[in-house]
Design an enzyme around this catalytic site. Structure first.
Site, PDB file in Angstrom:
ATOM      1  N   ASP A  75      -0.116  -9.095 -22.261  1.00 50.80           N
ATOM      2  CA  ASP A  75       0.778  -7.947 -22.137  1.00 50.80           C
ATOM      3  C   ASP A  75       2.138  -8.366 -21.593  1.00 50.80           C
ATOM      4  O   ASP A  75       2.318  -9.502 -21.144  1.00 50.80           O
ATOM      5  CB  ASP A  75       0.144  -6.862 -21.240  1.00 50.80           C
ATOM      6  CG  ASP A  75      -0.570  -7.439 -20.026  1.00 50.80           C
ATOM      7  OD1 ASP A  75      -0.233  -8.567 -19.614  1.00 50.80           O
ATOM      8  OD2 ASP A  75      -1.457  -6.767 -19.490  1.00 50.80           O
ATOM      9  N   ASN A 157      -7.712   0.651 -11.508  1.00 49.68           N
ATOM     10  CA  ASN A 157      -8.107   1.851 -12.259  1.00 49.68           C
ATOM     11  C   ASN A 157      -8.986   1.509 -13.457  1.00 49.68           C
ATOM     12  O   ASN A 157      -9.250   2.360 -14.304  1.00 49.68           O
ATOM     13  CB  ASN A 157      -6.857   2.614 -12.731  1.00 49.68           C
ATOM     14  CG  ASN A 157      -6.018   1.795 -13.705  1.00 49.68           C
ATOM     15  OD1 ASN A 157      -6.318   0.639 -13.970  1.00 49.68           O
ATOM     16  ND2 ASN A 157      -4.970   2.391 -14.229  1.00 49.68           N
ATOM     17  N   HIS A 159      -8.250  -0.784 -15.806  1.00 48.61           N
ATOM     18  CA  HIS A 159      -7.576  -1.262 -17.017  1.00 48.61           C
ATOM     19  C   HIS A 159      -7.877  -2.739 -17.258  1.00 48.61           C
ATOM     20  O   HIS A 159      -8.129  -3.502 -16.331  1.00 48.61           O
ATOM     21  CB  HIS A 159      -6.071  -0.980 -16.999  1.00 48.61           C
ATOM     22  CG  HIS A 159      -5.244  -1.784 -16.040  1.00 48.61           C
ATOM     23  ND1 HIS A 159      -4.115  -1.289 -15.434  1.00 48.61           N
ATOM     24  CD2 HIS A 159      -5.359  -3.050 -15.584  1.00 48.61           C
ATOM     25  CE1 HIS A 159      -3.577  -2.220 -14.670  1.00 48.61           C
ATOM     26  NE2 HIS A 159      -4.309  -3.289 -14.737  1.00 48.61           N
TER      27      HIS A 159
HETATM   28  C1  F6R Z   1      -1.996  -8.758 -16.359  1.00 47.86           C
HETATM   29  C2  F6R Z   1      -2.951  -7.746 -16.799  1.00 47.86           C
HETATM   30  C3  F6R Z   1      -3.577  -6.793 -15.836  1.00 47.86           C
HETATM   31  C4  F6R Z   1      -4.089  -7.471 -14.567  1.00 47.86           C
HETATM   32  C5  F6R Z   1      -4.703  -6.442 -13.626  1.00 47.86           C
HETATM   33  C6  F6R Z   1      -5.159  -7.066 -12.321  1.00 47.86           C
HETATM   34  O1  F6R Z   1      -1.541  -9.528 -17.438  1.00 47.86           O
HETATM   35  O2  F6R Z   1      -3.206  -7.643 -17.962  1.00 47.86           O
HETATM   36  O3  F6R Z   1      -4.641  -6.141 -16.480  1.00 47.86           O
HETATM   37  O4  F6R Z   1      -5.043  -8.434 -14.903  1.00 47.86           O
HETATM   38  O5  F6R Z   1      -3.771  -5.441 -13.333  1.00 47.86           O
HETATM   39  O6  F6R Z   1      -4.034  -7.504 -11.623  1.00 47.86           O
HETATM   40  P1  F6R Z   1      -4.197  -8.467 -10.362  1.00 47.86           P
HETATM   41  O7  F6R Z   1      -4.781  -9.718 -10.876  1.00 47.86           O
HETATM   42  O8  F6R Z   1      -2.784  -8.666  -9.864  1.00 47.86           O
HETATM   43  O9  F6R Z   1      -5.077  -7.763  -9.395  1.00 47.86           O
END
Ligand code: F6R
Length: 264
Positions: A75, A157, A159
């Site tokens: 992303d 959340n 995602h």
């Molecule tokens: C980042 C991405 C997000 C993160 C997620 C967790 O490229 O796709 O889905 O993996 O928000 O973020 P962290 O690792 O910072 O807790």
């Protein structure tokens, strides 16, 4: 509950987060040694930093060669100026690409085909005008032979990538609106919540699930509630990470804190 909903996600709990990082990195290194043209899917964020550091160490100390490897990031934020230091492309550069020998043209990002000339600014551009770029990203992944292994984090959340709750099983690379929790979690990077982009471009759930292997990771107490929900709740767009349970070769790597609320 149907059969799919009851399918467990292979879950490994490590005493030490570093051991989880090294285990994922070792698997990727074995893949790259066996298949020098391997295709990797990559995430940004706090979760995978240890894996990138370990892969960089292996490149330095063990001559792990990435010169034939192709990478696709999950992303990217939209509406940042070209070269913005907070863009995921720059983040990946600093954390990984500057320390290994992935060829520049082999490090792909979902926005890379969207024109970025002053005459064609991204900021404020309507969603329809990204359709070609999204479609080209999907095609680029396919023509590279598909993703061999995808490294994934999980948002608070639920995602995966920037597939926020509500994202469907069939979703593909597209423009999404970021949820409030996602933007709040990024506020420290942008100095202030108001500065956090509202839109991003992300691989879809279907794109993610087409990867031949998925190595998802979650660390720390803050991830404990979403980890336990991911493993226990019905597979549904309401919690996109539950779709990982539909994948035949997905593994979730946790430390003890992230595993603290898993129902026994
Ligand atoms: C980042 C991405 C997000 C993160 C997620 C967790 O490229 O796709 O889905 O993996 O928000 O973020 P962290 O690792 O910072 O807790």
């Amino acid at each position: 509950m149907n059969a799919l909903e009851s399918r467990p996600l292979r879950t490994l709990v490590f005493d030490d987060r570093g051991d989880a990082d090294r285990s994922v990195a070792r698997e990727i290194a074995e893949l790259v040694r066996a298949k020098p043209t391997a295709v990797l899917g990559l995430a940004t964020g706090n979760t995978p930093v240890g894996v990138y550091a370990e892969l960089a160490r292996m490149h330095r100390d063990e001559a792990l060669d990435f010169s034939g490897v192709v990478t696709f990031n999950l992303d990217e934020y939209l509406d940042l100026s070209p070269g913005d230091p907070r863009a995921f492309r720059r983040w990946m550069q600093a954390r990984f690409f500057d320390h290994v020998n992935v060829r520049c043209e082999n490090a792909r990002f979902p926005e890379c085909d969207a024109a970025r000339a002053p005459s064609d600014p991204i900021a404020g551009r309507p969603i329809e005008r990204f359709a070609d770029a999204c479609e080209r990203y999907e095609r680029a992944i396919r023509s590279a032979g598909g993703i061999d292994v995808l490294i994934l984090g999980i948002g608070r959340n639920g995602h995966i990538g920037f597939n926020e709750p509500g994202s469907t099983r069939g979703s593909r690379t597209r423009i999404v609106e970021l949820e409030a929790t996602t933007r709040a979690d990024a506020a420290h990077v942008f100095g202030d919540l108001e500065n956090v982009p509202r839109r991003a471009i992300t691989m879809g759930i279907a794109t993610i699930l087409e990867s031949r292997a998925i190595r998802a990771m979650a660390f720390g107490r803050i991830k404990a509630p979403i980890v336990s929900r991911t493993l226990a709740e019905p597979i549904s767009p309401a919690l996109p990470a539950t779709f990982l349970r539909e994948h035949a070769d997905a593994t979730l790597y946790l430390d003890r804190d992230a595993a603290a609320e898993i129902a026994r």
